[in-house]
Scaffold this motif. Sequence first.
Motif, mmCIF file in Angstrom:
data_model
loop_
_atom_site.group_PDB
_atom_site.id
_atom_site.type_symbol
_atom_site.label_atom_id
_atom_site.label_comp_id
_atom_site.label_asym_id
_atom_site.label_seq_id
_atom_site.Cartn_x
_atom_site.Cartn_y
_atom_site.Cartn_z
ATOM 1 N N MET A 1 3.344 15.778 -5.849
ATOM 2 C CA MET A 1 3.112 14.533 -5.144
ATOM 3 C C MET A 1 3.378 14.732 -3.651
ATOM 4 O O MET A 1 4.390 15.322 -3.272
ATOM 5 C CB MET A 1 4.050 13.435 -5.690
ATOM 6 N N ASP A 47 -0.227 10.917 -1.552
ATOM 7 C CA ASP A 47 -0.203 10.124 -2.783
ATOM 8 C C ASP A 47 0.531 8.804 -2.567
ATOM 9 O O ASP A 47 0.174 7.783 -3.154
ATOM 10 C CB ASP A 47 0.475 10.916 -3.903
ATOM 11 N N ALA A 117 3.372 5.794 -7.080
ATOM 12 C CA ALA A 117 2.459 6.893 -7.408
ATOM 13 C C ALA A 117 1.682 6.602 -8.691
ATOM 14 O O ALA A 117 0.538 7.046 -8.850
ATOM 15 C CB ALA A 117 3.234 8.199 -7.544
#
Length: 211
Positions: A1, A47, A117
């Motif tokens: 991420m 992200d 996320a």
Amino acid sequence: MKVLIVDDHVIVREGVGRLLAELDGIEYIEAEGLQEGLALFRKSKPDVVVLDINLREGSGLELLRRFMIEDPAAKVVVFSMYSDVVYATSARRAGALGYVSKSATSDQLVTAIRRAARGEPYVDSAIAGEIAVAAFSTAELIADSQLTNRELEILRMLADGRSMLDIGNALGIAYKTVANTCTRIKAKVGVDRTADLIRFALENRRNHIVG
């Protein structure tokens, strides 16, 4: 991420960066203002964005709106010194998925980032409690005001952004009838102006009380 941190305080960026560096599978980049933040957002396609409201170059909420124009699916967590329902609500309206005050715990910030996320909303516990109290108080107000079904229907239509003329046409009643009904609703819920009534309708739609 990949996480983009946008904050004009070096100590905050470093603190959030150290926190994220300890977590597996997360990398981060930093920006200190509006222009750099927008440029890195476009270039790195993060992200999740962790964004402060107050930036030297202007409002973080304006940058949030720019993010949402660039990418309507952008996932933003506002990380602010303000632990206030008003700011949290404004951030949500602008498109933020999460809102965490800088007085919250590091675990709460991490939770907000991970949930964002996944496309899930998150508000830190203190603010969430205030929002719940506000929603409960408003629900009581609507219940106590004893709005009729027609009055609730018009309130819902105002929340949808429809004008009084449009509401009258949709319901098959005169504009004057809609205006008079709105006057009664204002008296029942305790607001004076039509603009305040529309704001009231919008807030209660968001709280799932109206519509």
